[in-house]
Design an enzyme around this catalytic site. Sequence first.
Site, mmCIF file in Angstrom:
data_model
loop_
_atom_site.group_PDB
_atom_site.id
_atom_site.type_symbol
_atom_site.label_atom_id
_atom_site.label_comp_id
_atom_site.label_asym_id
_atom_site.label_seq_id
_atom_site.Cartn_x
_atom_site.Cartn_y
_atom_site.Cartn_z
ATOM 1 C CG HIS A 45 -27.624 -40.266 10.810
ATOM 2 N ND1 HIS A 45 -28.844 -40.609 10.270
ATOM 3 C CD2 HIS A 45 -26.772 -41.254 10.443
ATOM 4 C CE1 HIS A 45 -28.742 -41.764 9.620
ATOM 5 N NE2 HIS A 45 -27.494 -42.170 9.693
ATOM 6 C CD GLN A 151 -20.477 -44.265 7.297
ATOM 7 O OE1 GLN A 151 -21.216 -43.313 7.110
ATOM 8 N NE2 GLN A 151 -20.550 -45.050 8.365
ATOM 9 C CD GLU A 153 -23.294 -46.687 6.542
ATOM 10 O OE1 GLU A 153 -23.379 -46.625 7.769
ATOM 11 O OE2 GLU A 153 -23.424 -45.685 5.811
ATOM 12 C CG ASP A 179 -26.778 -47.512 8.908
ATOM 13 O OD1 ASP A 179 -28.010 -47.637 8.945
ATOM 14 O OD2 ASP A 179 -26.200 -46.431 9.039
#
Length: 259
Positions: A45, A151, A153, A179
Amino acid sequence: LQESLERAKRGEGPSVGQWLEFPGYTLARTIAPLGQDWVLIDCEHGNISDNDMYLQVGAISSSGCSPIVRIAGSEPWMMKRVLDAGAHGIMVPMCETKEQAEAIVKACKYPSNRWAQGVRGVGAMFASAAFNQTMGQYTLSANDNVMICVQIESRKAFENVEEIANVDGIDMLFIGPNDLASSMGYAGLDHSKVPEVQDATAQILKATLDAGKYAGHFALSADVAAQRYDQGFHFVNCGADIVAIQAWMCTEMSKLQSL
Ligand code: 3PY
């Protein structure tokens, strides 16, 4: 990195990191000596290119701190770039199945007896310096020394978390709470106040600890990070560069604006 994770596992304090969304060798060089165990370079990001990532990994590792890179997806070429740059750890977003976790391990490991399925290509000209090793030493030890983190999420990842946690070679499961909440229908809300998200978080933590893996959780302040550590997570960040800059500037500016 490894030492800080073991310390956290013994309950002697969290493995603490900073989180970079901005590019820049100078920024990384400024942040790296602040005393944290690791600095994460967010190529998912953040505004961080491949070249920026290379420079930041070098700046962080040369200050005796561990660079960890979050990549944008789970393409093997992305993992190769980051590992060859010298990341001490790699974070892969949105891992949802055991098969995806196995593919990540395969891409990150050199072929060897223990990791016969590994397909990482040899070419760690820059990585060895980030570990203070010769290229040969690096190549022989990277399978054991580079931390692989996925991750968790999404709802699907949560449903599959026990299988993912038990994949050999996955060292850490890291919850992306924004998320995870979004995938459960709570996008943009304060996930810490959503019982369904917090129940899922507790179950993900349990599955991770039961599998003997490290558990990580994203946090935007030291207070939240400390709560997550007390809950049982080992690896926590205490904010992010952009959040810190905006918060400090707004606070200072508003003091003057209120005169
Ligand atoms: C999340 O909160 O979803 C993250 O991945 C942290 O950036």
